[in-house]
Design a protein around this motif. Structure first.
Motif, mmCIF file in Angstrom:
data_model
loop_
_atom_site.group_PDB
_atom_site.id
_atom_site.type_symbol
_atom_site.label_atom_id
_atom_site.label_comp_id
_atom_site.label_asym_id
_atom_site.label_seq_id
_atom_site.Cartn_x
_atom_site.Cartn_y
_atom_site.Cartn_z
ATOM 1 N N ALA A 1 -1.980 4.688 -19.879
ATOM 2 C CA ALA A 1 -2.569 3.382 -20.161
ATOM 3 C C ALA A 1 -4.034 3.520 -20.570
ATOM 4 N N GLU A 2 -4.754 4.434 -19.919
ATOM 5 C CA GLU A 2 -6.152 4.672 -20.276
ATOM 6 C C GLU A 2 -6.282 5.211 -21.696
ATOM 7 N N LEU A 3 -5.368 6.107 -22.081
ATOM 8 C CA LEU A 3 -5.381 6.650 -23.446
ATOM 9 C C LEU A 3 -5.144 5.547 -24.485
ATOM 10 N N ASP A 4 -4.387 4.526 -24.086
ATOM 11 C CA ASP A 4 -4.138 3.402 -24.984
ATOM 12 C C ASP A 4 -5.259 2.374 -24.953
ATOM 13 N N GLY A 5 -6.301 2.663 -24.150
ATOM 14 C CA GLY A 5 -7.462 1.771 -24.099
ATOM 15 C C GLY A 5 -7.320 0.600 -23.148
ATOM 16 N N ALA A 6 -6.415 0.699 -22.155
ATOM 17 C CA ALA A 6 -6.213 -0.399 -21.206
ATOM 18 C C ALA A 6 -7.365 -0.479 -20.211
ATOM 19 N N SER A 7 -7.782 -1.693 -19.913
ATOM 20 C CA SER A 7 -8.816 -1.910 -18.902
ATOM 21 C C SER A 7 -8.184 -1.873 -17.512
ATOM 22 N N ALA A 8 -9.024 -1.969 -16.474
ATOM 23 C CA ALA A 8 -8.524 -1.943 -15.097
ATOM 24 C C ALA A 8 -7.599 -3.127 -14.827
ATOM 25 N N ILE A 9 -7.961 -4.310 -15.352
ATOM 26 C CA ILE A 9 -7.130 -5.496 -15.152
ATOM 27 C C ILE A 9 -5.796 -5.351 -15.891
ATOM 28 N N GLN A 10 -5.841 -4.804 -17.114
ATOM 29 C CA GLN A 10 -4.605 -4.597 -17.875
ATOM 30 C C GLN A 10 -3.694 -3.592 -17.195
ATOM 31 N N LYS A 11 -4.291 -2.531 -16.643
ATOM 32 C CA LYS A 11 -3.478 -1.549 -15.909
ATOM 33 C C LYS A 11 -2.817 -2.202 -14.699
ATOM 34 N N PHE A 12 -3.520 -3.120 -14.050
ATOM 35 C CA PHE A 12 -2.973 -3.792 -12.871
ATOM 36 C C PHE A 12 -1.750 -4.641 -13.254
ATOM 37 N N PHE A 13 -1.883 -5.436 -14.332
ATOM 38 C CA PHE A 13 -0.823 -6.373 -14.700
ATOM 39 C C PHE A 13 0.308 -5.726 -15.486
ATOM 40 N N TYR A 14 0.018 -4.637 -16.211
ATOM 41 C CA TYR A 14 1.053 -4.044 -17.067
ATOM 42 C C TYR A 14 1.634 -2.738 -16.521
ATOM 43 N N VAL A 15 1.004 -2.179 -15.482
ATOM 44 C CA VAL A 15 1.525 -0.949 -14.877
ATOM 45 C C VAL A 15 1.880 -1.190 -13.405
ATOM 46 N N THR A 16 0.887 -1.641 -12.642
ATOM 47 C CA THR A 16 1.081 -1.802 -11.194
ATOM 48 C C THR A 16 2.110 -2.880 -10.859
ATOM 49 N N LEU B 1 0.828 -1.212 0.000
ATOM 50 C CA LEU B 1 0.000 0.000 0.000
ATOM 51 C C LEU B 1 0.858 1.255 0.000
ATOM 52 N N ALA B 2 1.950 1.222 0.758
ATOM 53 C CA ALA B 2 2.872 2.366 0.775
ATOM 54 C C ALA B 2 3.557 2.529 -0.582
ATOM 55 N N ALA B 3 3.911 1.409 -1.211
ATOM 56 C CA ALA B 3 4.581 1.485 -2.516
ATOM 57 C C ALA B 3 3.632 1.976 -3.607
ATOM 58 N N LEU B 4 2.358 1.640 -3.494
ATOM 59 C CA LEU B 4 1.385 2.055 -4.511
ATOM 60 C C LEU B 4 1.226 3.571 -4.560
ATOM 61 N N GLN B 5 1.485 4.235 -3.421
ATOM 62 C CA GLN B 5 1.359 5.693 -3.393
ATOM 63 C C GLN B 5 2.406 6.374 -4.268
ATOM 64 N N ASP B 6 3.496 5.650 -4.568
ATOM 65 C CA ASP B 6 4.599 6.245 -5.341
ATOM 66 C C ASP B 6 4.454 6.049 -6.846
ATOM 67 N N ILE B 7 3.448 5.295 -7.277
ATOM 68 C CA ILE B 7 3.264 5.089 -8.719
ATOM 69 C C ILE B 7 2.655 6.356 -9.321
ATOM 70 N N PRO B 8 3.309 6.985 -10.292
ATOM 71 C CA PRO B 8 2.778 8.225 -10.876
ATOM 72 C C PRO B 8 1.432 8.005 -11.562
#
Length: 299
Positions: free
Chosen positions: A195-210, A181-188
């Motif tokens: 990712a949203e502009l590229d049409g990524a879904s919530a699950i895709q953002k989780f696996f490809y960004v988070t 949870l502390a590390a997630l605060q540092d993700i820009p």
């Protein structure tokens, strides 16, 4: 600029070690000293009670490990426990952290509720779960009421270790959740916006960004999980009354070390050899995990 003289550097170093001396003394007496003494014991047949004796046996204690059936069982149980608990608690901690970080209503309340198991004493938590796992306990009552089969969680060798795994996953995942949870605060936020502009879904953002961004944290969580799970003792001891039963199904390496060290006369040296072998296994497992995490970071 003139370099400080060797005399001044020596004086500064002496002052530094003087200020560090209390910590160095504690490390020497309570950490380094016991480690060296345990290594010394592992090469001897030791009798600590009554007439104290130390008989040098070279590597006999280490070769005995390969011939000890209970040591093999304990190692298998511990390995199974590590291989199941560490990945499960890591994934669960990451999912819980990502869920709480999504800005749900009542987020602060859920953070407190999820973290409560970590605040509970391990012994107390084990006793609570033993009551829940009892034949007439809470879990079997619920299973019976909904028409599902009940289980002898404490007495069935096929289930006992799994019951301890379930308890530990539930108890330790919230601790690692806080780290995530502390590390997630540092993700820009810009990464998610891109990712949203590229049409990524919530699950895709989780696996490809988070997930990729949290690789260093995941490496730390896995290493701490491996070290902690290899040292499983108190839950197994309380569940089995110190025997590692039923039928050695909850026997772990640390519990076996305790049994040989304090319940078998003349086996302190063998117990020290087991402890030294376990330390080497943990070290190798940690180094392998770090090597894999470094290789992943190159891509």
């Amino acid at each position: 600029m003139n370099k400080p003289s060797s005399k001044k550097r020596l004086k500064d170093a002496g002052q530094g070690y003087l200020f560090m001396s209390p910590t160095l003394l504690v490390l020497a007496v309570f950490i380094i000293g016991p480690i060296l003494y345990a290594i010394f014991l592992s090469f001897h047949k030791v009798q600590l009670l009554g007439d104290m004796s130390f008989d040098f046996v070279a590597f006999d204690n280490f070769t005995r490990i390969m011939e000890d059936n209970r040591a093999i069982i304990a190692l298998k149980n511990t390995a199974k426990y590590v291989l199941i608990v560490v990945p499960t608690q890591t994934f669960l901690a990451l999912v819980l952290a990502a869920t709480l970080n999504a800005g749900l209503k009542g987020e602060k309340l859920f953070r407190i509720v999820y973290f409560l198991p970590t605040l509970t004493s391990s012994a107390v938590l084990t006793l609570i779960f033993m009551w829940m796992y009892n034949k007439e306990g809470l879990i079997n009552n619920i299973l019976g009421k909904v028409g599902l089969p009940t289980y002898n969680f404490l007495g069935d060798p096929d289930i006992a270790l799994n019951a301890i795994m379930l308890m530990n996953i539930w108890a330790t995942a919230p601790f690692f959740m806080v780290i995530y949870l502390a590390a997630l605060q540092d993700i820009p936020d810009s990464l998610y916006e891109a990712a949203e502009l590229d049409g990524a879904s919530a699950i895709q953002k989780f696996f490809y960004v988070t997930v990729p961004f949290l690789r260093p944290v995941t490496s730390f969580v896995v290493i701490m999980g491996v070290i902690g799970t290899f040292q499983l003792f108190d839950q197994s001891y309380i569940f089995s009354g110190g025997s590692g039963g039923p039928n050695n199904s909850t026997l772990t390496v640390v519990l076996l070390i305790y049994q040989y060290a304090f319940k078998s006369l003349g086996s302190m040296g063998y117990a020290a050899a087991l402890a030294f072998a376990l330390a080497l296994i943990i070290l190798v497992a940690t180094l392998i995990q770090r090597k894999f995490s470094k290789e992943e970071s190159l891509y």
